[in-house]
Every structure is written in C-alpha cells, then in structure tokens.
Write a protein that holds these residues in place. Structure first.
Motif, PDB file in Angstrom:
ATOM      1  N   THR A  52       1.003  -1.097   0.297  1.00  9.86           N
ATOM      2  CA  THR A  52       0.298  -0.194   0.580  1.00  9.86           C
ATOM      3  C   THR A  52       1.047   1.120   0.589  1.00  9.86           C
ATOM      4  O   THR A  52       2.025   0.972  -0.192  1.00  9.86           O
ATOM      5  CB  THR A  52      -0.806   0.040   1.570  1.00  9.86           C
ATOM      6  OG1 THR A  52      -1.806   1.183   1.180  1.00  9.86           O
ATOM      7  CG2 THR A  52      -0.196   0.181   2.638  1.00  9.86           C
ATOM      8  N   LEU A  53       0.193   2.259   0.260  1.00 10.93           N
ATOM      9  CA  LEU A  53       0.739   3.969   0.110  1.00 10.93           C
ATOM     10  C   LEU A  53      -0.200   4.565   0.382  1.00 10.93           C
ATOM     11  O   LEU A  53      -0.808   4.599   0.022  1.00 10.93           O
ATOM     12  CB  LEU A  53       1.300   4.103  -1.361  1.00 10.93           C
ATOM     13  CG  LEU A  53       2.267   5.270  -1.985  1.00 10.93           C
ATOM     14  CD1 LEU A  53       3.257   4.554  -1.653  1.00 10.93           C
ATOM     15  CD2 LEU A  53       1.994   5.412  -3.595  1.00 10.93           C
ATOM     16  N   PRO A  54       0.524   5.924   1.738  1.00 13.43           N
ATOM     17  CA  PRO A  54      -0.492   6.802   1.977  1.00 13.43           C
ATOM     18  C   PRO A  54      -0.882   7.599   1.193  1.00 13.43           C
ATOM     19  O   PRO A  54       0.021   7.812   0.189  1.00 13.43           O
ATOM     20  CB  PRO A  54       1.051   7.673   2.536  1.00 13.43           C
ATOM     21  CG  PRO A  54       2.009   6.573   2.984  1.00 13.43           C
ATOM     22  CD  PRO A  54       2.061   5.593   1.348  1.00 13.43           C
ATOM     23  N   ALA A  55      -2.190   8.197   1.020  1.00 16.81           N
ATOM     24  CA  ALA A  55      -2.967   8.403   0.605  1.00 16.81           C
ATOM     25  C   ALA A  55      -2.095  10.040  -0.259  1.00 16.81           C
ATOM     26  O   ALA A  55      -2.626  10.195  -1.026  1.00 16.81           O
ATOM     27  CB  ALA A  55      -4.250   8.895   0.309  1.00 16.81           C
ATOM     28  N   VAL A  56      -1.307  10.599   0.819  1.00 15.64           N
ATOM     29  CA  VAL A  56      -0.720  12.304   0.325  1.00 15.64           C
ATOM     30  C   VAL A  56      -0.093  11.756  -0.971  1.00 15.64           C
ATOM     31  O   VAL A  56      -0.022  12.599  -1.849  1.00 15.64           O
ATOM     32  CB  VAL A  56      -0.165  12.510   1.583  1.00 15.64           C
ATOM     33  CG1 VAL A  56      -1.654  13.026   2.455  1.00 15.64           C
ATOM     34  CG2 VAL A  56       0.330  12.324   2.337  1.00 15.64           C
ATOM     35  N   LEU A  57       1.087  10.540  -1.527  1.00 17.76           N
ATOM     36  CA  LEU A  57       1.383  10.380  -1.982  1.00 17.76           C
ATOM     37  C   LEU A  57       0.976   9.635  -3.088  1.00 17.76           C
ATOM     38  O   LEU A  57       1.259  10.055  -4.716  1.00 17.76           O
ATOM     39  CB  LEU A  57       2.588   9.191  -1.597  1.00 17.76           C
ATOM     40  CG  LEU A  57       3.317   9.441  -0.487  1.00 17.76           C
ATOM     41  CD1 LEU A  57       4.383   9.178  -0.563  1.00 17.76           C
ATOM     42  CD2 LEU A  57       3.822  10.907  -1.137  1.00 17.76           C
ATOM     43  N   ARG A  58      -0.114   8.734  -3.201  1.00 18.44           N
ATOM     44  CA  ARG A  58      -0.792   7.876  -3.802  1.00 18.44           C
ATOM     45  C   ARG A  58      -1.688   9.460  -4.680  1.00 18.44           C
ATOM     46  O   ARG A  58      -2.250   9.298  -6.175  1.00 18.44           O
ATOM     47  CB  ARG A  58      -2.160   6.981  -3.338  1.00 18.44           C
ATOM     48  CG  ARG A  58      -2.521   6.251  -4.208  1.00 18.44           C
ATOM     49  CD  ARG A  58      -3.332   5.033  -3.422  1.00 18.44           C
ATOM     50  NE  ARG A  58      -3.003   4.477  -2.571  1.00 18.44           N
ATOM     51  CZ  ARG A  58      -3.935   4.279  -1.971  1.00 18.44           C
ATOM     52  NH1 ARG A  58      -5.085   5.214  -1.314  1.00 18.44           N
ATOM     53  NH2 ARG A  58      -3.013   3.666  -0.807  1.00 18.44           N
TER      54      ARG A  58
END
Length: 612
Positions: A551-557
């Motif tokens: 997964t990836l943090p939303a602020v980066l995604r």
C-alpha cells in the motif's frame, strides 16, 4: 401378497440408495478446495475453488467495509474492474460480508488465480524447464489445461505435440503428466521459481516446492535479520506475524533457540522485490542472440555510414553551440523560485503514533515532533529564498520550541478554506489531498514549472522496536489509482475541492522517477549529518505492507506534484530514536538535513527545470 412384496422392494431400493446419495454428496463437497493468499489468516480472507459442472470457479466473501469498487480492484483482472462486473456475479446491488460471490476463474487476477490453481491441482510441481501438471480429475481436458495455465496464442495443439500425447490429447487418464514449457506458461500466474540475489539461495524441498534459504550468522535475530531484511515487513504486528509463521515452517519452537549457521526457509512469495532476480533464463538467452545478430548488422552498417558521419561532424559542432546558447538563455529566463508544499502529518485530535511513558520521561507524540521540525524547516527555507506553503497551523505555536509537550495538543487545523479542525483522521488525509493539489494547481497557473515544486510530508514511524533511523517513501506508479472522487458535503464546502482528480500513467511513472531520486538525496543528507537512517533494508521505498498487502499513503498516492515524498524522520518505538527526538539539537539537525536536500536536489539537475 403381491402388494406387500412390491412395497417391501420399494423400501429396500430406497435404503440401498441412501449411502449412494450420501457418497455422491461427499464427493461433491470434496471437490471444493479452500485456500487463501499468503499473510491473510482471517476467516473472511478464505476462498473456495472448485468445478461447478461447467467450469472452474472461485467463491469468496467481501472483506469488512469493502465496497463494490474496492472488491473489483482486489479480485478482478485490470480490464474488468468495474461495479458492473461485480453486480453481474453477485446478482445483488448490496454486498454481504458473510455471503459468497462466485466468479469464473478467467476473470480473477493473477495472484488469486495462481493460488486457486495450486489448491485444486495440488500434485502439480515446478520442474527444470517446465511446469509439471498431473491430471487429477475426470473433467479435465487438454484445451482446458491450456486455457488455465498458458498465455495467449498457446493452444491445446501445442501441448499435444510437445508431450507426444496419444489420440491427439482427446483422452486423458488420471495420473497423466502434461509438461508445459516455461515460455508458454502465463507470466501472471508467477508459477516459475525466480532467481534470488545473495545472500539468499534457491532450494527445492521433497514436495517440489521452491524456497529461499538463509544461513544465520553470529548475533543475528529472526526479526531484524530475516523478516525485516528479506520480506520488507516493518510494522510491529506484521513482523511478529511473519516471524511466527517462519518458526512453524522451520519447526522451531522459540526464536531464541535459533543457532549460528542454522538455515531458515522462506517462501518465495514472502520476499521483498529487491531480493528477487529475473524470472526467465530464456529472456537472457534471447537477448544474447539478439546482440550477436545486431553486432553483425552494425559491422555492415558502420562501413557505409563512416563516410556520411564525417560530413555530419562539421554540421553537428555548429548545432551543439546553438543548443548550448539556448539552454543558457533558458536558465537565465527561469526567474521562478523553488516552492515547497510542506505537510506536517496528523494534528488536532489525531496525534499519529505515540510512544514512551511519563514515568521514563520519554513520552512523545508524532504530530508534535513533526510540527516542530516543520517550523524549523520553514525558517531555514526562508533564509535560502525558498517559498514554503504549509498545510497545517497551530495558533499556539508560531515558532520552534525547545521542549516538547508531554500532553497532546489538539488545536492544530488544516489550512483549507474554511479551516478544518482535524477531528477525524481519514477526513484530515482527504482534505490534505485536495489542499496539496489546489496549491500545485495555483502555482502552475502562475506558470511556475512543475519541477520547481516539491511536496514533502513529515511523519514519524511506529515500526518494530529493533528498527531505527529515517526512511523516505516515494509514489510507486503501480500503486497509484486513475482517479480520486469524493462527494461528501464536508469536502464540497471547501474552496480547494475538486470534483474529480485524474492521474495519467505516464505522469505517474515520471513522478516515481523524480521522487525516488529526491528520496535518495534526503537519505544522503541525513547520513552526512550523522543522523541515523534505516539500514536493515532499503531506506528509500515505494510502498509499505499492511496486512500483507502493498500500500501507499494517500497523500502520495493522490498527489499530482511530480516530486512528492513522505519522510519518516525516525522510529518512535525505538528507544534511542525517541530520546534523540526529544532533544532540540537533533530536531534542528533533521530540519537542516531535509532543507539541504532540496538545494542538493536542484544542484544535481541542469538548472531549476528538470527534463523528462
């Protein structure tokens, strides 16, 4: 008498039919095999695969809180991921957590399909040069086997000729072996054992399964030296879960009993990407053959082009001078400064990670630490002429402080219009997505080059206590989504709200390239100032694992800023990291390292504007 005899015969016939029907039911039930993906141990993650009389199907249940779109992303092939497909097979508009949904195997993605095939055809093995399929069921046909295991273009005829099958493969018997060359096997299934990078070694057990083997060294532990290093798991629960599974797999009762030079088996599916080599030897052999043919062609072409190249040399020198003059003029005309969108993680009622205790006088809150570092960074950036765009503000702390508070402060608010007091962590993250992209959009309207804009999000890790030091995350293009849409009233009230954010795959790949290089610069600057960085595995990563899923943090995604990074300044669960962060001097050094990395990043590129 005849009537009595007739009734007696009917009763006998009924009784004799009972065991036959029960045995039929039992065989029908045994046809369904349960399976689940690696690292998923909950009951809801269990799936069933079996033959429904016409084709192989997979039965699975939605996870807790999973909607139609998220279920489609998790289960279906990329070209079939839609709510329409989910409704087609669920036959209802609502999804129920305890109700199975039946999907044909052909619409399921590669990872689930691979696990399903291994569960059904449990006698199959990976051989040298081929996948060895053993016929187990009466309903198997050559064309069906080709459809399940091979890639496009490979049909039943290929398998018949390769295996020299009798009767053109029309009659299969249980126990028959069908060999499928690796070059014909579908790459989505990832059935072929991969090559491993040292110090791992690839070995096969008696059942035919391939494992990675690692020999323990003096002073090494299972948690940091094996789980964290080779599987990429960092969160405390994830590390403990994988460690327990490895202990069971290797028949070890206690991790403390592991001795020096003891060999540990690790399933290939658990390994981090950095330790996996190329999957095929065929590709390398093809490349070498192509190189040889290319060399022969180039020798012929070189002789014919030698004369023409001499004539072009004179022209080339004059054009190079003209290009050099143009680039110099572009750099002079680039009057735009560097802009940094600086995000201090969490805040308000969401403290983020917390660790330590008041008794030991080392209690620390993530949002308080990173906010103080962000204030220090803002001061340093202004001295260098870099413009800062913060996302969070604390009305009671306008300057850096020497001593961090031992109590959680809740008065931070996000700088959206109107302001939002961060009461809900999820809403706060979504607000940040809109705010960051709004700032980026406004700067682009002012004709600021996109490469002159950086997005830095500051956070503190809560990893396994054996880990220490800083890490940087960049947006891996494979984990980014095509769009970001929210329609709740709380977002629509804000000036920064955008009804639909879309993302181009080409831009995502470009963003990954820029962000990764910037992340490496940050880690180098940390090490120059002798600040601890993550050293067990890579300190610059494109994803993290949660519940065994990348997964990836939303602020980066969902960030549209080409250069976007999330900096984990330290591990709050580590005692040394925690005590260092409580010192004002360490926080100042961290702020200095990140600000220095911005100038170092642009010094590496040609001028302020990077080129694609």
């Amino acid at each position: 008498m005849k009537i009595k005899y007739f009734v007696f015969c009917l009763v006998l016939f009924g009784l004799s039919g009972l065991p036959a029907s029960s045995s039929a039911k039992s065989t029908k039930q045994s046809n369904w095999q349960s399976f689940q993906l690696q690292y998923q141990s909950s009951e809801t993650s269990k799936m069933l695969v079996g033959w429904n009389g016409k084709r192989l199907v997979v039965k699975l249940k939605p996870l807790v809180g999973e909607g139609g779109y998220s279920l489609a992303r998790r289960v279906l092939l990329s070209n079939l991921r839609s709510l329409k497909t989910i409704r087609k097979y669920s036959k209802t508009r609502r999804l129920y957590r305890n109700r199975f949904i039946t999907f044909p195997l052909k619409v399921i993605n590669g990872s689930i399909r691979s696990s399903a095939l291994k569960a059904v055809f449990f006698k199959d093995k990976a051989g040298i040069g081929y996948w060895k399929h053993r016929v187990t069921f009466a309903w198997e046909t050559t064309s069906m086997i080709a459809g399940l295991f091979t890639k496009e273009g490979i049909k039943a005829g290929h398998l018949v000729r390769y295996n020299k099958m009798r009767n053109k493969g029309n009659i299969l018997k249980k126990g028959d072996v069908i060999k499928i060359p690796w070059k014909w096997v579908s790459p989505e299934l990832s059935l072929r054992p991969v090559s491993l990078k040292p110090p791992l070694k690839l070995k096969q057990d008696k059942s035919g399964k391939f494992y990675a083997h690692y020999q323990m060294k003096h002073g090494e532990t299972l948690y940091s030296s094996v789980v964290i290093r080779f599987t990429g798991r960092l969160l405390n629960d994830e590390v403990n879960q994988v460690a327990n599974k490895l202990l069971k797999l290797n028949n070890i009762s206690d991790a403390k009993l592991i001795q020096t030079r003891q060999k540990i088996r690790i399933p290939l599916g658990w390994l981090s990407e950095e330790y996996l080599g190329s999957q095929t030897n065929d590709v390398s052999s093809r490349k070498t053959s192509v190189k040889k043919t290319n060399k022969k062609k180039t020798k012929k072409i070189k002789s014919s082009k030698a004369v023409a190249s001499k004539k072009k040399l004179k022209r080339g020198k004059s054009t190079q001078k003209a290009v050099a003059q143009k680039t110099k003029s572009k750099r002079k005309n680039n009057v735009h400064k560097i802009h940094v969108i600086l995000d201090s993680g969490h805040g308000g009622r969401d403290p983020g990670a917390s660790a330590g205790s008041r008794k030991n006088k080392d209690i620390i809150y993530e949002d308080e630490v990173v906010y103080d570092i962000s204030k220090r960074m803002s001061k340093l950036f202004k001295k260098q002429g870099i413009i800062v765009h913060p996302t969070l503000a604390d009305p009671n702390q306008k300057q850096p402080i020497r001593y961090l508070s031992h109590r959680h402060d809740r008065d931070e608010h996000l700088l959206v219009t109107p302001r939002y007091l961060t009461r809900n962590a999820r809403i706060g993250v979504n607000m940040r997505v809109y705010l960051v992209n709004h700032i980026f959009k406004q700067l682009r309207k002012k004709k600021v080059p996109s490469e002159n804009i950086l997005f830095i999000s500051l956070h503190g890790d809560a990893l396994h206590s054996s880990l220490s030091g800083a890490m940087v995350y960049y947006p891996d293009h494979r984990l980014r989504r095509g769009r970001f849409i929210l329609s709740s009233k709380i977002y629509r009230k804000r000036k920064e709200y955008i009804s639909k954010l879309t993302y181009n795959p080409r831009d995502n790949k470009y963003s990954e390239k820029l962000s990764k290089s910037f992340g490496k610069v940050i880690i180098n600057q940390f090490r120059k100032l002798r600040l601890r960085t993550h050293r067990v595995s890579s300190a610059v990563r494109g994803y993290l694992y949660r519940k065994g899923i990348k997964t990836l943090p939303a602020v980066l995604r969902y960030s549209k800023v080409p250069t976007s990074v999330l900096v984990e300044i330290a591990n709050l669960n580590n005692r040394l990291d925690r005590r260092d962060l409580l010192k004002s001097k360490t926080r100042q050094q961290i702020a200095k390292a990140i600000t220095n990395s911005v100038t170092a990043h642009f010094d590496r590129s040609s001028g302020l504007v990077a080129q694609r």
